[in-house]
Design an enzyme around this catalytic site. Sequence first.
Site, PDB file in Angstrom:
ATOM      1  N   GLY A  14       0.837  -1.214   0.000  1.00  0.00           N
ATOM      2  CA  GLY A  14       0.000   0.000   0.000  1.00  0.00           C
ATOM      3  C   GLY A  14       0.855   1.240   0.000  1.00  0.00           C
ATOM      4  CB  ALA A  15       4.258   1.654  -0.579  1.00  0.00           C
ATOM      5  CB  SER A  16       1.072   3.693  -5.099  1.00  0.00           C
ATOM      6  OG  SER A  16      -0.267   3.648  -4.642  1.00  0.00           O
ATOM      7  CG  ASN A  91       0.711   1.316   4.945  1.00  0.00           C
ATOM      8  OD1 ASN A  91       0.429   2.033   5.904  1.00  0.00           O
ATOM      9  ND2 ASN A  91       0.417   1.681   3.695  1.00  0.00           N
ATOM     10  CB  SER A 143      -6.365   2.734  12.744  1.00  0.00           C
ATOM     11  OG  SER A 143      -7.041   3.977  12.862  1.00  0.00           O
ATOM     12  CE1 TYR A 157      -9.256   1.480   8.354  1.00  0.00           C
ATOM     13  CE2 TYR A 157      -9.906   2.883  10.194  1.00  0.00           C
ATOM     14  CZ  TYR A 157      -8.944   2.452   9.300  1.00  0.00           C
ATOM     15  OH  TYR A 157      -7.679   2.985   9.335  1.00  0.00           O
ATOM     16  CE  LYS A 161      -6.565  -0.692   9.389  1.00  0.00           C
ATOM     17  NZ  LYS A 161      -5.217  -0.700   8.805  1.00  0.00           N
ATOM     18  CB  ILE A 190      -1.814  10.345   8.834  1.00  0.00           C
ATOM     19  CG1 ILE A 190      -1.591   9.621  10.174  1.00  0.00           C
ATOM     20  CG2 ILE A 190      -0.493  10.694   8.157  1.00  0.00           C
ATOM     21  CD1 ILE A 190      -0.909  10.410  11.257  1.00  0.00           C
TER      22      ILE A 190
HETATM   23  P1  NAP Z   1      -4.449   5.832   0.982  1.00  0.00           P
HETATM   24  O1  NAP Z   1      -3.902   7.213   0.864  1.00  0.00           O
HETATM   25  O2  NAP Z   1      -5.816   5.544   0.463  1.00  0.00           O
HETATM   26  O3  NAP Z   1      -3.406   4.816   0.281  1.00  0.00           O
HETATM   27  C1  NAP Z   1      -3.688   3.437   0.310  1.00  0.00           C
HETATM   28  C2  NAP Z   1      -2.587   2.670  -0.404  1.00  0.00           C
HETATM   29  O4  NAP Z   1      -2.885   1.267  -0.295  1.00  0.00           O
HETATM   30  C3  NAP Z   1      -2.489   2.963  -1.886  1.00  0.00           C
HETATM   31  O5  NAP Z   1      -1.139   2.844  -2.289  1.00  0.00           O
HETATM   32  C4  NAP Z   1      -3.324   1.848  -2.525  1.00  0.00           C
HETATM   33  O6  NAP Z   1      -2.941   1.656  -3.881  1.00  0.00           O
HETATM   34  C5  NAP Z   1      -2.948   0.684  -1.610  1.00  0.00           C
HETATM   35  N1  NAP Z   1      -3.906  -0.421  -1.545  1.00  0.00           N
HETATM   36  C6  NAP Z   1      -5.227  -0.375  -1.256  1.00  0.00           C
HETATM   37  N2  NAP Z   1      -5.764  -1.612  -1.341  1.00  0.00           N
HETATM   38  C7  NAP Z   1      -4.740  -2.460  -1.667  1.00  0.00           C
HETATM   39  C8  NAP Z   1      -4.666  -3.849  -1.915  1.00  0.00           C
HETATM   40  N3  NAP Z   1      -5.738  -4.635  -1.855  1.00  0.00           N
HETATM   41  N4  NAP Z   1      -3.464  -4.380  -2.223  1.00  0.00           N
HETATM   42  C9  NAP Z   1      -2.356  -3.601  -2.305  1.00  0.00           C
HETATM   43  N5  NAP Z   1      -2.371  -2.281  -2.085  1.00  0.00           N
HETATM   44  C10 NAP Z   1      -3.550  -1.714  -1.779  1.00  0.00           C
HETATM   45  O7  NAP Z   1      -4.464   5.329   2.498  1.00  0.00           O
HETATM   46  P2  NAP Z   1      -3.669   5.872   3.790  1.00  0.00           P
HETATM   47  O8  NAP Z   1      -4.462   6.941   4.404  1.00  0.00           O
HETATM   48  O9  NAP Z   1      -2.246   6.108   3.453  1.00  0.00           O
HETATM   49  O10 NAP Z   1      -3.788   4.582   4.741  1.00  0.00           O
HETATM   50  C11 NAP Z   1      -2.786   3.581   4.726  1.00  0.00           C
HETATM   51  C12 NAP Z   1      -2.930   2.698   5.950  1.00  0.00           C
HETATM   52  O11 NAP Z   1      -2.915   3.504   7.125  1.00  0.00           O
HETATM   53  C13 NAP Z   1      -4.246   1.913   6.003  1.00  0.00           C
HETATM   54  O12 NAP Z   1      -3.998   0.631   6.557  1.00  0.00           O
HETATM   55  C14 NAP Z   1      -5.107   2.724   6.953  1.00  0.00           C
HETATM   56  O13 NAP Z   1      -6.060   1.933   7.609  1.00  0.00           O
HETATM   57  C15 NAP Z   1      -4.047   3.233   7.910  1.00  0.00           C
HETATM   58  N6  NAP Z   1      -4.434   4.447   8.636  1.00  0.00           N
HETATM   59  C16 NAP Z   1      -4.591   5.646   7.989  1.00  0.00           C
HETATM   60  C17 NAP Z   1      -4.913   6.786   8.720  1.00  0.00           C
HETATM   61  C18 NAP Z   1      -5.022   8.150   8.090  1.00  0.00           C
HETATM   62  O14 NAP Z   1      -5.341   9.101   8.815  1.00  0.00           O
HETATM   63  N7  NAP Z   1      -4.742   8.326   6.825  1.00  0.00           N
HETATM   64  C19 NAP Z   1      -5.124   6.684  10.096  1.00  0.00           C
HETATM   65  C20 NAP Z   1      -4.987   5.443  10.708  1.00  0.00           C
HETATM   66  C21 NAP Z   1      -4.628   4.337   9.972  1.00  0.00           C
HETATM   67  P3  NAP Z   1      -3.857   0.850  -4.948  1.00  0.00           P
HETATM   68  O15 NAP Z   1      -5.250   1.419  -4.805  1.00  0.00           O
HETATM   69  O16 NAP Z   1      -3.222   1.072  -6.272  1.00  0.00           O
HETATM   70  O17 NAP Z   1      -3.780  -0.588  -4.543  1.00  0.00           O
END
Ligand code: NAP
Length: 259
Positions: A14-16, A91, A143, A157, A161, A190
């Site tokens: 999930g790193a793009s 992630n 989370s 969700y 988590k 974040i």
């Molecule tokens: P984001 O900006 O939506 O990015 C998600 C990333 O995951 C993208 O690179 C996406 O690329 C990839 N992804 C999604 N489904 C996937 C799959 N089935 N296989 C492989 N890659 C996948 O999300 P984020 O906010 O950075 O969140 C990342 C992590 O942090 C998640 O686990 C989320 O629950 C956690 N988190 C986020 C926050 C926050 O405030 N942002 C807070 C707490 C926890 P593709 O769509 O191309 O696959």
Amino acid sequence: MLNSCEGKSVVVTGASKGIGKGIAAVFARHGAKVLVVARNLEQADACASELRAGGGQVSAFGGDVTKRSDMDEMTRVAVERNGGIDILCANAGIFPQSKLEDMSGADWDTVLSTNVKGMHFSIQATLPALKRSRCGRIVLTSSITGPVTGFPGWAHYGASKAAQLGFMRTACIELAKYGITINAVLPGNIKTEGLADLGADYERTMAASIPLKRLGTVDDIGYAAMFLASDQAGYITGQTLIVDGGQTLPESLEALNQA
Ligand code: NAP
């Protein structure tokens, strides 16, 4: 100074974009060899070339964590390109919103299969390589939502988590004999592309409820992940690290306003 990730091979799912990209960037900046994983290869490639421009050794892989065969291929590619795998940052995660009265079986399956089963598949597939590393590290992105807090629309969700942490507490015991540690970072709110989709109002009200009065950055999570993956954290396993600007601590709005 934590410099033990220099030369290590790191896989970040999930790193793009978002937090995963931030984690990948921090490791790359500190001399690790990083494989950036996401379903959309074009976006993963764009991320890898951006990080390479900053001096990192980064490449991309297009794969879906919900598909075990993709995770096997991801592992093969990481081992071939980077000589093994020392650190897995599991992630990848999604956070669609749905009130519990409307939540369908399909909604549950989508969230649980990405956030929990996908995490497990990525760990299971990389395990042989992590064992060979002899100082393997797994860092989960959980989370605060679920393990500590709740938010309307995120019952599934939050459950996913919290499930990650239940998994971790048994996994740390099973993995200890291989010298592998597994820990979780619990981000608060974040600033990521995924969070931006929730709208400006969400961001504004969240920032107001955080003692440090700002949303976190992806670097904030990247550095926490790098610490848990470092040699210096080698005696920490099965633990959680909340990175939330103090958001989970105020007992009331009054407590926040008086500070
Ligand atoms: P984001 O900006 O939506 O990015 C998600 C990333 O995951 C993208 O690179 C996406 O690329 C990839 N992804 C999604 N489904 C996937 C799959 N089935 N296989 C492989 N890659 C996948 O999300 P984020 O906010 O950075 O969140 C990342 C992590 O942090 C998640 O686990 C989320 O629950 C956690 N988190 C986020 C926050 C926050 O405030 N942002 C807070 C707490 C926890 P593709 O769509 O191309 O696959």
